[in-house]
Design a protein around this motif. Structure first.
Motif, short mmCIF file in Angstrom:
data_model
loop_
_atom_site.label_atom_id
_atom_site.label_comp_id
_atom_site.label_asym_id
_atom_site.label_seq_id
_atom_site.Cartn_x
_atom_site.Cartn_y
_atom_site.Cartn_z
N PHE A 180 0.72 -1.08 -0.04
CA PHE A 180 0.14 -0.09 -0.02
C PHE A 180 1.05 1.11 -0.03
CE2 PHE A 180 0.82 -1.30 4.17
CZ PHE A 180 0.96 0.01 5.15
N ARG A 181 0.34 2.29 -0.48
CA ARG A 181 0.72 3.63 -0.16
C ARG A 181 -0.05 4.71 -0.03
NH1 ARG A 181 2.92 6.22 -5.72
NH2 ARG A 181 1.34 6.81 -6.84
N ILE A 182 0.48 5.48 0.68
CA ILE A 182 -0.53 6.73 1.16
C ILE A 182 0.34 7.90 1.14
CG2 ILE A 182 -0.40 6.26 3.57
CD1 ILE A 182 -3.38 7.20 3.73
N GLN A 183 -0.24 9.08 0.88
CA GLN A 183 0.57 10.25 0.93
C GLN A 183 0.81 10.63 2.35
OE1 GLN A 183 0.09 13.77 -1.49
NE2 GLN A 183 -0.27 12.62 -3.55
N HIS A 184 1.87 11.18 2.60
CA HIS A 184 2.57 11.60 4.18
C HIS A 184 2.40 12.92 4.14
CE1 HIS A 184 5.31 12.58 7.56
NE2 HIS A 184 4.46 11.66 7.97
N LEU A 185 1.10 13.59 4.72
CA LEU A 185 1.25 15.07 4.64
C LEU A 185 1.29 15.79 3.62
CD1 LEU A 185 3.53 15.45 7.79
CD2 LEU A 185 1.11 15.05 7.98
N GLY A 186 0.81 15.05 2.41
CA GLY A 186 1.06 15.56 1.10
C GLY A 186 2.35 15.91 0.58
N TYR A 187 3.46 15.53 1.38
CA TYR A 187 4.81 15.77 0.89
C TYR A 187 5.62 14.69 0.21
CZ TYR A 187 3.89 19.54 4.41
OH TYR A 187 3.37 20.28 5.08
N SER A 188 5.09 13.55 0.57
CA SER A 188 5.84 12.28 0.06
C SER A 188 5.05 11.15 0.22
CB SER A 188 7.20 12.14 0.74
OG SER A 188 6.83 11.75 2.16
N TRP A 189 5.28 9.99 -0.44
CA TRP A 189 4.64 8.83 -0.30
C TRP A 189 5.25 7.98 0.68
CZ3 TRP A 189 0.24 7.94 -2.65
CH2 TRP A 189 0.02 8.77 -3.80
N LEU A 190 4.19 7.14 1.46
CA LEU A 190 4.62 6.45 2.76
C LEU A 190 4.25 4.89 2.08
CD1 LEU A 190 5.42 5.49 5.65
CD2 LEU A 190 2.93 5.47 5.68
N TYR A 191 4.92 4.11 1.92
CA TYR A 191 4.84 2.78 1.43
C TYR A 191 4.89 1.58 2.61
CZ TYR A 191 5.49 4.17 -3.38
OH TYR A 191 5.46 4.74 -4.59
N GLY A 192 4.06 0.87 2.34
CA GLY A 192 4.16 -0.31 3.47
C GLY A 192 3.60 -1.80 2.66
N ARG A 193 3.47 -2.83 3.44
CA ARG A 193 2.96 -4.01 3.16
C ARG A 193 2.31 -4.78 4.15
NH1 ARG A 193 8.47 -4.65 3.39
NH2 ARG A 193 9.15 -6.53 4.85
N PHE A 194 1.48 -5.93 3.63
CA PHE A 194 1.15 -6.94 4.92
C PHE A 194 2.25 -8.01 4.84
CE2 PHE A 194 -2.40 -4.11 4.53
CZ PHE A 194 -2.82 -3.91 5.90
N ASP A 195 2.81 -8.32 5.76
CA ASP A 195 3.47 -9.55 5.39
C ASP A 195 2.97 -10.93 5.63
OD1 ASP A 195 5.76 -7.92 5.33
OD2 ASP A 195 6.43 -7.95 7.65
N LYS A 196 1.75 -11.03 6.24
CA LYS A 196 1.12 -12.36 6.29
C LYS A 196 -0.38 -12.42 5.76
CE LYS A 196 3.35 -13.51 10.44
NZ LYS A 196 3.46 -13.72 12.11
N PHE A 197 -0.60 -13.18 4.77
CA PHE A 197 -2.05 -13.26 4.27
C PHE A 197 -2.04 -14.65 3.66
CE2 PHE A 197 0.74 -11.23 1.18
CZ PHE A 197 0.40 -11.75 0.00
N SER A 198 -3.38 -14.89 3.23
CA SER A 198 -3.38 -15.98 2.56
C SER A 198 -4.62 -16.04 1.71
CB SER A 198 -3.88 -17.41 3.35
OG SER A 198 -4.82 -17.12 4.21
N GLY A 199 -4.99 -16.74 0.66
CA GLY A 199 -5.99 -16.87 -0.15
C GLY A 199 -6.10 -17.89 -1.50
N ASN A 200 -6.92 -17.91 -2.26
CA ASN A 200 -7.19 -18.78 -3.06
C ASN A 200 -8.08 -18.21 -4.34
OD1 ASN A 200 -6.44 -21.62 -1.85
ND2 ASN A 200 -7.92 -20.73 -0.29
N PHE A 201 -7.73 -18.60 -5.65
CA PHE A 201 -8.61 -18.18 -6.50
C PHE A 201 -8.89 -19.47 -7.69
CE2 PHE A 201 -4.10 -17.14 -7.84
CZ PHE A 201 -4.21 -17.55 -9.14
N SER A 202 -10.03 -19.19 -8.36
CA SER A 202 -10.29 -19.94 -9.51
C SER A 202 -10.37 -19.13 -10.64
CB SER A 202 -11.59 -20.64 -9.48
OG SER A 202 -11.61 -21.34 -8.03
N TYR A 203 -9.68 -20.03 -11.69
CA TYR A 203 -9.83 -19.15 -13.13
C TYR A 203 -9.48 -20.16 -14.12
CZ TYR A 203 -8.15 -15.62 -16.71
OH TYR A 203 -8.05 -14.85 -17.62
N ASP A 204 -10.39 -19.48 -15.38
CA ASP A 204 -10.66 -20.47 -16.50
C ASP A 204 -10.45 -19.59 -17.80
OD1 ASP A 204 -11.13 -21.89 -18.61
OD2 ASP A 204 -13.07 -22.58 -17.86
N GLU A 205 -9.14 -19.85 -18.55
CA GLU A 205 -8.94 -18.62 -19.65
C GLU A 205 -10.17 -18.71 -20.64
OE1 GLU A 205 -5.55 -20.25 -21.47
OE2 GLU A 205 -4.23 -19.71 -19.83
#
Length: 186
Positions: free
Chosen positions: A38-63
């Protein structure tokens, strides 16, 4: 920051699901081939970046029927990481993610069409619809005898929509989520 994490969760959820003829995939978080940032502006002067280190998930897909794609992602909000321990404490606290009350965020897709993944994001105890712009990166056999498929996505949402009211200035009302998802066929 908490909303940024939620957005990341939504984006991850965009790539999970199931369909009648679709192949089912597990998001490869064990091999660190998936990211919710993720990123969000910090006080309108710069970007603050971050992440989530733990997540899980699944997906289904057919071309052959991509519009039947399904995605579900669960994010451990306690794993927020902005590369600064004191800031991470603040992001985890009541001003933002309030991880003591809301240790998870979740995204469940409802529709996929024309590169737009729609679904419900639950963040900070609030569930709202979001749309993730998705692009398929590629698919094919991996060196270990499996099959992988990868996507990237992005979305923006207002923190206030999820009950995060901390005022960081007018340029910091929205958080942008950036997702990179690689799934291993089950």
């Amino acid at each position: 920051m908490k909303k940024v994490l939620a957005t990341s969760l939504l984006a991850l959820g965009l790539f999970t699901g199931s369909a009648a003829q679709a192949d089912d995939y597990t998001i490869d978080t064990e091999g660190m081939h998936a990211f919710i940032q993720f990123r969000i502006q910090h006080l309108g002067y710069s970007w603050l970046y971050g992440r989530f280190d733990k997540f899980s998930g699944n997906f289904s897909y057919d071309e052959k029927t991509p519009d039947a794609a399904k995605v579900e992602v669960t994010i451990d909000t306690t794993s927020v990481n902005s590369n600064h321990a004191e800031r991470d404490k603040h992001l985890s606290g009541e001003d933002f993610l309030d991880v003591a009350k809301f240790p998870e965020a979740k995204f469940v897709s409802t529709k996929y069409s024309g590169g737009k993944l729609e679904g419900n994001l639950t963040l900070h105890g609030v569930t709202k619809p979001i749309t993730i712009d998705v692009k398929e990166i590629g698919a094919g056999a991996d060196p270990w005898g499996g099959f992988r498929r990868g996507f990237e996505g992005s979305t923006k949402f207002a923190l206030a929509d999820f009950g995060i009211e901390k005022d960081l200035g007018p340029a910091s009302k929205e958080v942008e989520m950036i997702l990179a998802i690689e799934g291993v066929k089950k």
